[in-house]
Design a protein around this motif. Structure first.
Motif, mmCIF file in Angstrom:
data_model
loop_
_atom_site.group_PDB
_atom_site.id
_atom_site.type_symbol
_atom_site.label_atom_id
_atom_site.label_comp_id
_atom_site.label_asym_id
_atom_site.label_seq_id
_atom_site.Cartn_x
_atom_site.Cartn_y
_atom_site.Cartn_z
ATOM 1 N N UNK A 1 0.837 -1.206 0.000
ATOM 2 C CA UNK A 1 0.000 0.000 0.000
ATOM 3 C C UNK A 1 0.867 1.249 0.000
ATOM 4 N N UNK A 2 1.887 1.248 0.852
ATOM 5 C CA UNK A 2 2.807 2.394 0.899
ATOM 6 C C UNK A 2 3.537 2.528 -0.431
ATOM 7 N N UNK A 3 3.962 1.397 -1.002
ATOM 8 C CA UNK A 3 4.654 1.418 -2.291
ATOM 9 C C UNK A 3 3.769 2.040 -3.380
ATOM 10 N N UNK A 4 2.505 1.627 -3.431
ATOM 11 C CA UNK A 4 1.583 2.154 -4.452
ATOM 12 C C UNK A 4 1.326 3.641 -4.249
ATOM 13 N N UNK A 5 1.168 4.019 -2.994
ATOM 14 C CA UNK A 5 0.907 5.431 -2.718
ATOM 15 C C UNK A 5 2.075 6.304 -3.171
ATOM 16 N N UNK A 6 3.283 5.829 -2.945
ATOM 17 C CA UNK A 6 4.457 6.627 -3.267
ATOM 18 C C UNK A 6 4.813 6.592 -4.753
ATOM 19 N N UNK A 7 4.598 5.451 -5.409
ATOM 20 C CA UNK A 7 5.066 5.299 -6.796
ATOM 21 C C UNK A 7 3.998 5.585 -7.832
ATOM 22 N N UNK A 8 2.713 5.428 -7.470
ATOM 23 C CA UNK A 8 1.658 5.618 -8.466
ATOM 24 C C UNK A 8 0.791 6.843 -8.176
ATOM 25 N N UNK A 9 1.130 7.558 -7.112
ATOM 26 C CA UNK A 9 0.441 8.820 -6.784
ATOM 27 C C UNK A 9 -1.069 8.647 -6.659
ATOM 28 N N UNK A 10 -1.490 7.620 -5.949
ATOM 29 C CA UNK A 10 -2.911 7.435 -5.641
ATOM 30 C C UNK A 10 -3.080 7.532 -4.134
ATOM 31 N N UNK A 11 -4.300 7.893 -3.701
ATOM 32 C CA UNK A 11 -4.505 8.069 -2.267
ATOM 33 C C UNK A 11 -4.394 6.724 -1.552
ATOM 34 N N UNK A 12 -4.088 6.788 -0.265
ATOM 35 C CA UNK A 12 -3.755 5.575 0.496
ATOM 36 C C UNK A 12 -4.929 4.609 0.570
ATOM 37 N N UNK A 13 -6.162 5.133 0.628
ATOM 38 C CA UNK A 13 -7.330 4.248 0.725
ATOM 39 C C UNK A 13 -7.453 3.370 -0.516
ATOM 40 N N UNK A 14 -7.301 3.969 -1.695
ATOM 41 C CA UNK A 14 -7.347 3.177 -2.927
ATOM 42 C C UNK A 14 -6.163 2.210 -3.009
ATOM 43 N N UNK A 15 -5.001 2.691 -2.581
ATOM 44 C CA UNK A 15 -3.814 1.830 -2.593
ATOM 45 C C UNK A 15 -4.012 0.626 -1.681
ATOM 46 N N UNK A 16 -4.598 0.851 -0.504
ATOM 47 C CA UNK A 16 -4.849 -0.240 0.434
ATOM 48 C C UNK A 16 -5.835 -1.249 -0.147
ATOM 49 N N UNK A 17 -6.888 -0.737 -0.802
ATOM 50 C CA UNK A 17 -7.888 -1.626 -1.399
ATOM 51 C C UNK A 17 -7.278 -2.485 -2.505
ATOM 52 N N UNK A 18 -6.537 -1.850 -3.404
ATOM 53 C CA UNK A 18 -5.928 -2.584 -4.506
ATOM 54 C C UNK A 18 -4.896 -3.596 -3.999
ATOM 55 N N UNK A 19 -4.090 -3.181 -3.043
ATOM 56 C CA UNK A 19 -3.074 -4.089 -2.497
ATOM 57 C C UNK A 19 -3.719 -5.261 -1.781
ATOM 58 N N UNK A 20 -4.719 -4.993 -0.951
ATOM 59 C CA UNK A 20 -5.368 -6.067 -0.199
ATOM 60 C C UNK A 20 -6.032 -7.072 -1.129
ATOM 61 N N UNK A 21 -6.755 -6.577 -2.121
ATOM 62 C CA UNK A 21 -7.473 -7.488 -3.016
ATOM 63 C C UNK A 21 -6.509 -8.370 -3.799
ATOM 64 N N UNK A 22 -5.517 -7.769 -4.410
ATOM 65 C CA UNK A 22 -4.632 -8.541 -5.284
ATOM 66 C C UNK A 22 -3.680 -9.438 -4.499
ATOM 67 N N UNK A 23 -3.237 -8.992 -3.332
ATOM 68 C CA UNK A 23 -2.383 -9.837 -2.492
ATOM 69 C C UNK A 23 -3.161 -11.062 -2.002
ATOM 70 N N UNK A 24 -4.347 -10.834 -1.477
ATOM 71 C CA UNK A 24 -5.155 -11.954 -0.998
ATOM 72 C C UNK A 24 -5.512 -12.887 -2.147
#
Length: 499
Positions: free
Chosen positions: A303-326
């Motif tokens: 989530x932190x990686x996505x927020x920093x590298x793709x410039x998206x807000x943390x909530x969206x980054x957390x959702x995308x990371x959680x879904x794809x990781x799981x």
């Protein structure tokens, strides 16, 4: 007199494994009858949609039904005493033949599938892998989409049953650490086996219904909700859309899928204990705790990686990371985004996650969490003995002591896993596939995850560009991964066929 007794004497010298092939095919014939009847469900969907492809399922159903009934009648005989040899043979033959039954509608369909592609799709469904050769799913007849989902749903409950009742008995890959009265094949424990099986099926059906209702309530169409519920709880990953869950663009659906993928990835025996005996031991289980702690750490890091590298807000980054990781850890294979383009850290993380898998006794594939726990315990003991050579430190898995044969089985499983992995990479490379496709194609088939990495078989692609040889090979590798490798490989050894 000698001539009359000669056939009987000859039959005595037939190896026992070959003698058990007949009852194995007899049991498989009953499954063929069941598959033939199930084919009528997508046929009815075609009739309701006004499509002529209903005839494909009726023709396939009739052909499979006739062959299976012939097998039931011709091969009928008393069942042999259950033994590890019969268990190995039955499990492998049953999965292989059921995939042939399931492949017939694909082969006869107007989708232009070769026998290799049809068998690949069917094997991917029954092993809950989720790899596909189909594209333009949004335009595919609903009957074939439903058939794919049904195969994954049946494969999910099938592997739970095998993992709980058969694998511990067969002493595969350290599974004997989960040996209970449910995996005892003696007559005195059969009532217990029957009661556990009933509870298991009821829980599986309930989880699927709850998932479908949740999806429908959050905005999915009824058809999409039913299909995705079956493939979510089964941790299979077949979708009705080319973009998978990215089609819906709703974070609520992604989080609902995260929950139900986790439901499918946990030991179903703990659900049975909770429902039947009222014992809530879910989060006290060492395997379950390790599974969730690992997921949380990786999701937060990504989530932190996505927020920093793709410039998206943390909530969206957390959702995308959680879904794809799981999705990857549970070997489901859904995708809400092409995580192959998230950057090198994400690429490496998903490559490693593909190996892990869920818990034993679940619908997931992969190496499984408990094997990593046992390996870590052995590594820690090795470090301790380097400092204290005379220290006595037994291996433990929760409150159970790990016996030497369990540890040996885990080591043998790891050796077999990576040997098969290496040979599959070489074979795919020899067939002309690029290194990333060969590396991740072999990995995703052996771990039953579904999509690989790279442009060809990544989350945004499929396996259609692969040749006939590659599809047959990966179908076999999917079977190896689903049946814990040794169950299948032992059939190719001379010792199995000797008395």
């Amino acid at each position: 007199m000698n001539q009359l007794t000669r056939p009987r004497e000859h039959s005595r010298h037939v190896p026992r494994a070959i003698q058990q092939l007949r009852p194995t095919l007899y049991i498989s014939s009953y499954f063929g009858v069941a598959f033939a009847l199930l084919m009528l469900i997508p046929a009815l969907i075609d009739v309701a949609d006004g499509r002529d492809t209903w005839s494909v399922f009726v023709l396939a159903s009739g052909g499979v039904f006739c062959v299976s009934v012939l097998g039931v009648v011709a091969l009928k005989q008393p069942m042999p005493e259950f033994s590890p040899r019969f268990g190995f043979l039955l499990t492998t033959v049953l999965w292989g033949l059921c995939s042939i039954f399931a492949a017939v509608p694909f082969w006869l369909s107007p989708l232009g599938m070769t026998p290799a592609a049809a068998y690949f799709e069917a094997m991917s469904g029954l092993t809950t892998t989720g790899a596909t050769v189909l594209s333009e799913l949004d335009l595919t007849p609903r009957s074939f989409l439903m058939w794919r989902s049904l195969l994954q749903w049946l494969g999910g409950i099938g592997i739970i049953a095998v993992g709980l009742f058969l694998f511990p008995f067969l002493r595969i890959g350290g599974m004997q650490v989960f040996r209970t009265e449910s995996s005892d094949r003696s007559d005195k424990t059969m009532p217990r086996v029957v009661s556990v099986t009933r509870a298991l099926c009821a829980i599986y059906v309930f989880a699927s219904l709850a998932c479908a209702i949740t999806y429908a309530a959050l905005g999915m169409s009824l058809f999409d909700a039913i299909n995705h519920a079956m493939t979510t709880v089964a941790t299979g990953g077949f979708s009705t859309h080319d973009r998978s869950f990215g089609f819906f663009e709703d974070s609520r659906l992604l989080w609902a899928a995260v929950f139900f993928m986790c439901v499918g990835a946990l030991p179903f025996l703990l659900y049975v204990e909770m429902v039947v005996r009222g014992r809530f031991k879910l989060f006290s289980d060492w395997q379950v705790r390790t599974f969730f702690v690992g997921i949380i750490i990786i999701v937060l890091a990504l989530s932190v990686w996505l927020e920093k590298t793709r410039n998206i807000d943390y909530e969206d980054a957390l959702t995308q990371a959680a879904f794809n990781v799981v999705s990857v850890v549970t070997t489901t294979g859904f995708a809400s985004d092409d995580y192959a383009v998230w950057g090198p850290f994400a690429f490496g993380a998903f490559f490693i996650l593909t190996f892990i898998g869920g818990c034993s006794g679940s619908t997931t594939g992969g190496i499984k969490v408990y094997r990593f726990i046992i390996t870590f315990q052995a590594l820690r003991r090795a470090f301790t003995r380097l400092v204290y050579p005379n220290a006595v430190q037994p291996l433990r898995f929760g409150d159970k002591r790990i016996e030497q044969d369990v540890f040996d089985s885990v080591v043998i499983y790891f050796v077999a896993f990576f040997l098969v992995y290496a040979f599959t990479i070489l074979a795919l490379s020899l067939a002309g596939q690029d290194f990333v496709t060969a590396l991740t194609g072999a990995q995703t088939a052996l771990t039953n995850v579904g999509p690989g990495l790279g442009e060809t078989i990544g989350p945004a692609g499929n396996f259609a560009p692969l040749g006939e040889f590659e599809l047959w090979l990966l179908s076999f590798v999917m079977l190896l991964g689903r049946l814990e490798i040794m169950t299948v490989l032992i059939l190719f050894t001379p010792v199995f066929w000797r008395d």
